[in-house]
Design an enzyme around this catalytic site. Structure first.
Site, short mmCIF file in Angstrom:
data_model
loop_
_atom_site.label_atom_id
_atom_site.label_comp_id
_atom_site.label_asym_id
_atom_site.label_seq_id
_atom_site.Cartn_x
_atom_site.Cartn_y
_atom_site.Cartn_z
N ASP A 1 5.47 -7.18 -0.42
CA ASP A 1 5.89 -7.04 -1.93
C ASP A 1 6.76 -8.00 -2.52
O ASP A 1 7.71 -8.24 -2.08
CB ASP A 1 6.84 -5.63 -1.92
N LEU A 2 5.94 -8.54 -3.38
CA LEU A 2 6.86 -9.69 -4.21
C LEU A 2 8.13 -9.22 -4.80
O LEU A 2 8.34 -8.20 -5.59
CB LEU A 2 6.00 -10.44 -5.19
N ASP B 1 1.96 -6.05 -7.11
CA ASP B 1 2.40 -7.20 -6.37
C ASP B 1 2.41 -6.88 -4.89
O ASP B 1 3.19 -7.38 -4.12
CB ASP B 1 3.60 -7.32 -7.05
#
Length: 815
Positions: A678-679, A721
């Site tokens: 996950d960004l 994301d």
């Protein structure tokens, strides 16, 4: 004595009794009431605003007094101890109730030392440049700031109350500040819930036209109209206090009252729509109109009594007119009882009705003749009206179809005579003008050659147990204005002619073996059509020649078709040819590859069937180019399994590959790792630079992830994301940590967005098979849980999943 008409006499009486007396008195009284009521309403509303302003002044003064009292209770020795100050502010629940958004203590240099309730990200920040701090530090007096944008962002407005904290020698040792968020619930924003009448409300603004409190919180960030746009608003900012009418920014006219607050100089306003404030005026208007409505019949009764003798002939004339009508076409003249306008009207009416009666009798005779003509016509026909109801069904049609007129007239079901289920007949199409439906309803149709706007159709129908070939003709019937009011449809039984033509066509088809006729059938076909004798070309159409890469069919004559079959398809083609030659039936269609003359290939669907060519046994080969169809299929498969933005595998393909990878790991007993990524800080990029920049970051992130893994591994985008990576065929479970460190290092480089740079980290959760042996959804949940543990441990790190989620996954967390 001059002669006056009945119209003049009645108009004079009504005008004198109603127009002058009733309308004049009622109008003047209503105007006086409206003027007095508007003045009273403005005065009462200003009184309400004044009382509310006094109450709001008390609230603001109370809040300021509370803050000053707390500031005075702070010992000077505490001013330099942030921990004691934090404990002191946390314990002051009275401040929390007044300043729900928090209170803070600033050092004499403007540094925020403590803040309550909770922890503030701004502790240690310098606020010396803020107006509220500078004013309090310079004057040594409490101060209430004007609204300003919150440092937290989001476009929210806030007001700060400050009070000086003085030492024993009177010097400033700190500033105590209380913050009020205007968009949240507090003693200021509660003003927005107070109503004025049924549809009005209060709002608060300052001299800079900045909205402080308003029921619509979206209006807080929108200033009032500029100078010169609202004259009343300009007067209020200039010092006027009172009431007046004005149009709101939303275009609603209302009555506004204004009162300036003594504590802050802000302006309290009450707005109320005119439709709500002046509702009693509308009721008064209704009462006046109702009164006039009641008086009008009384006045009319006087007119009736006065003009009774004048209207007696007219009433008798009206009664005679009402009794006329019906089916009778005769007319008895009305007696003339007076010589005024009514007498002239009766004479003119008698003349007109006598002429109409004569014309009606003539029309009835013509209509009867037309109906009888159709009923006794030897040509079967029927007529429908504009509503599709059958109005005529003649005897010839009864004889042809076996359907009686009494079962059809008045209904909308002429189809029952010809079809087994409901559908439109030719007359329905003519009535509606729905010519586009002809191709769906009839195999053979055309415009009528004899009747303008007429249609013709023909076909085989089963009537009275026998097959008959019928020819239908339908045409519209229009009125004098050109509007379609009905349609007539005639039928002709041409069964004998049709049978004769059918036999002739059969005879022509039997001798239609010539090559020239065959060429005309297939030369325009888009499919390739070829005739093979002894498996060699004796005919090929232009489409087939072009598909095989030849400029002319002559280039193929005498050559074996097997030369143009790719090696992998030769066996299938020979099986089709053998089937057609041996069984004398067409072989099933098969997808194959042909070789063009330039040795390139083309995908085709090919069928082979028996044929007779110039008296010889032959084969007919039909082949259709399916290249575009295969490309479209491939494009659909790509859209179904790959993310449209990053071109990475999507969730569907991810689970399919994960299932395959787990199966291989079980079979060959080697470790497999599933990484869930996950960004970090991605939302800030979207908020700051926009979604286009966010999409660019996602595409760049996908490229960096692919560069960090092997060709046998898979990177997928799960949505938003979030990404996943399948690390298959690992030598050791610890290899996943090496890949995770490589990814974190790759994300350490800033991303280029909108001409600037943005830092984006990545939090990674790792689930290793077989230690996390579970179903596919379970493995994804384990990796997702490890990713959330990485988020909780500071982000931009990786964590291995464990049942307790207590031990680190190896490696060093990297920023």
């Amino acid at each position: 004595m001059p002669r006056f008409s009945l119209k003049i006499k009645l108009a004079l009486v009504v005008f004198l009794l109603i127009g002058i007396v009733s309308t004049g008195v009622a109008g003047l009284g209503l105007m006086f009431f409206i003027k007095e009521f508007e003045a009273s309403t403005a005065s009462r509303q200003y009184s309400v605003v004044s009382a509310m302003a006094a109450e709001l002044d008390d609230r603001i003064a109370a809040a300021q007094r509370e803050l000053v009292a707390v500031a005075m209770s702070i010992p000077p020795s505490m001013a330099g101890d942030p921990d004691r100050l934090q404990h002191f502010l946390d314990s002051r629940l009275d401040l929390h109730q007044v300043f729900s958004d928090g209170t803070g203590f600033f050092s004499p240099k403007g540094i925020l030392l403590a803040y309550a309730p909770g922890q503030s990200l701004f502790i240690g920040k310098d606020f010396s440049s803020r107006e509220y701090f500078a004013r309090t530090a310079a004057s040594g007096k409490p101060y209430i700031s004007e609204p300003f944008l919150s440092a937290r962002g989001g476009g929210r407005l806030q007001v700060v109350f400050t009070a000086p904290v003085l030492g024993g020698d009177g010097r400033l040792v700190g500033v105590l500040g209380g913050r009020v968020e205007l968009a949240e619930e507090n003693f200021l924003s509660r003003l927005a819930r107070v109503r004025v009448g049924d549809g009005g409300n209060f709002f608060l603004f300052n001299d800079q036209r900045q909205m402080i409190v308003h029921p619509d919180r979206d209006r807080l960030s929108v200033p009032l109209g500029g100078k010169g746009k609202q004259e009343l608003l300009d007067r209020v900012i200039g010092g006027y206090e009172g009431s007046g009418e004005m149009v709101s920014p939303s275009g609603v006219a209302g009555i506004y009252s204004f009162k300036r607050l003594h504590t802050t100089g802000w302006i309290l306003a009450a707005e109320r729509p005119l439709s709500d404030a002046y509702e009693p005026i509308e009721r008064a208007r209704f009462l006046v109109i109702s009164s006039l409505t009641i008086l009008l019949p009384v006045a009319l009764l006087a007119v009736w009594l006065f003009a009774g003798r004048l209207t007696a002939p007219l009433l008798m004339f009206a009664r005679r007119v009402r009794t006329m009508g019906g089916e009778s076409i005769s007319f008895e003249p009305i007696p003339v009882l007076s010589r005024d306008e009514i007498g002239e009207l009766v004479q003119a009416f008698n003349t007109m009705m006598q002429e109409l009666s004569s014309q009606r009798r003539l029309l009835e005779r013509e209509k009867s003749f037309a109906v009888q003509l159709l009923q006794h016509s030897a040509l079967p026909c029927y007529v429908i009206d504009a509503e599709h109801r059958v109005i005529i069904w003649n005897k010839a049609l009864e004889e042809l179809t076996g359907v009686e007129a009494k079962s059809q007239v008045g209904l909308k079901e002429p189809w029952r005579a010809f079809y087994t289920e409901p559908r439109r007949v030719l007359a329905d199409v003519v009535v509606d003008g729905a010519l586009h439906e002809m191709a769906d309803l009839y195999d053979c149709y055309a415009d009528s050659e004899l009747i303008p706007e007429g249609l013709r159709a023909e076909g085989w129908y089963r009537l009275k147990g026998r097959q008959r070939y019928l020819c239908f003709d339908a045409a519209p019937i229009r009125d004098s204005e050109g509007k379609v009011v009905a349609a007539i449809e005639t039928l002709q039984d041409v069964t004998l002619k049709a049978n004769t033509e059918e036999r002739l066509r059969t005879m022509v088809a039997a001798i239609g073996e010539s090559e020239e006729r065959f060429r005309r059938l297939v030369e325009l076909s888009l499919d390739g059509i070829a005739i093979l004798v002894e498996r060699r070309f004796v005919f090929v159409n232009p489409a087939g020649s072009e598909m095989l890469g030849c400029t002319s069919p002559d280039q193929l004559m005498g050559r074996e078709m097997l030369e143009f079959i790719q090696r992998e398809s030769e066996e299938l083609f020979l099986e089709q040819v053998s089937h057609a030659e041996q069984s004398d039936t067409s072989a099933p269609w098969i997808e194959e590859r042909l070789l063009r003359s330039d040795r390139t290939t083309v995908e085709v669907e090919l069928g082979v069937g028996p044929f007779v060519y110039r008296g010889q046994r032959a084969l007919q080969v039909i082949f259709r180019d399916i290249t575009e169809r295969r490309l479209a299929k491939a494009r659909l498969e790509t859209l179904a399994h790959y993310d449209s933005l990053t071109s990475l595998p999507n969730r569907v393909l991810f689970f399919d590959r994960l299932n395959h990878a787990v199966s291989e790991a079980k079979r060959y007993r080697h470790p497999l790792a599933l990484m869930y990524l996950d960004l970090d800080c991605f939302k800030e990029i979207n908020d700051r630079f926009g979604h286009a920049a966010g999409d660019a970051v996602l595409m760049e992130a996908g490229e960096r992830l692919k560069e960090c893994v092997r060709a046998c591994d898979m990177v997928a985008r799960m949505g938003g994301d979030e990404f996943t990576i399948i690390l298959a065929k690992m030598a050791e479970a610890e290899d996943a940590a090496v890949v995770a460190e490589r990814i974190i290092k790759a994300f350490a480089s800033p991303f280029q967005v909108e001409g600037g740079e943005a830092g984006v980290g990545v939090s990674i959760g790792i689930c290793v098979y077989p230690s996390c042996d579970s179903d596919l959804d379970g493995m994804v949940r384990f990796a997702d849980s490890a990713m959330y543990r990485a988020k909780q441990d500071g982000k931009n790190v990786y964590r291995f999943y464990s049942p307790e989620m207590g031990r680190r996954g190896g490696g060093t967390a990297r920023a």
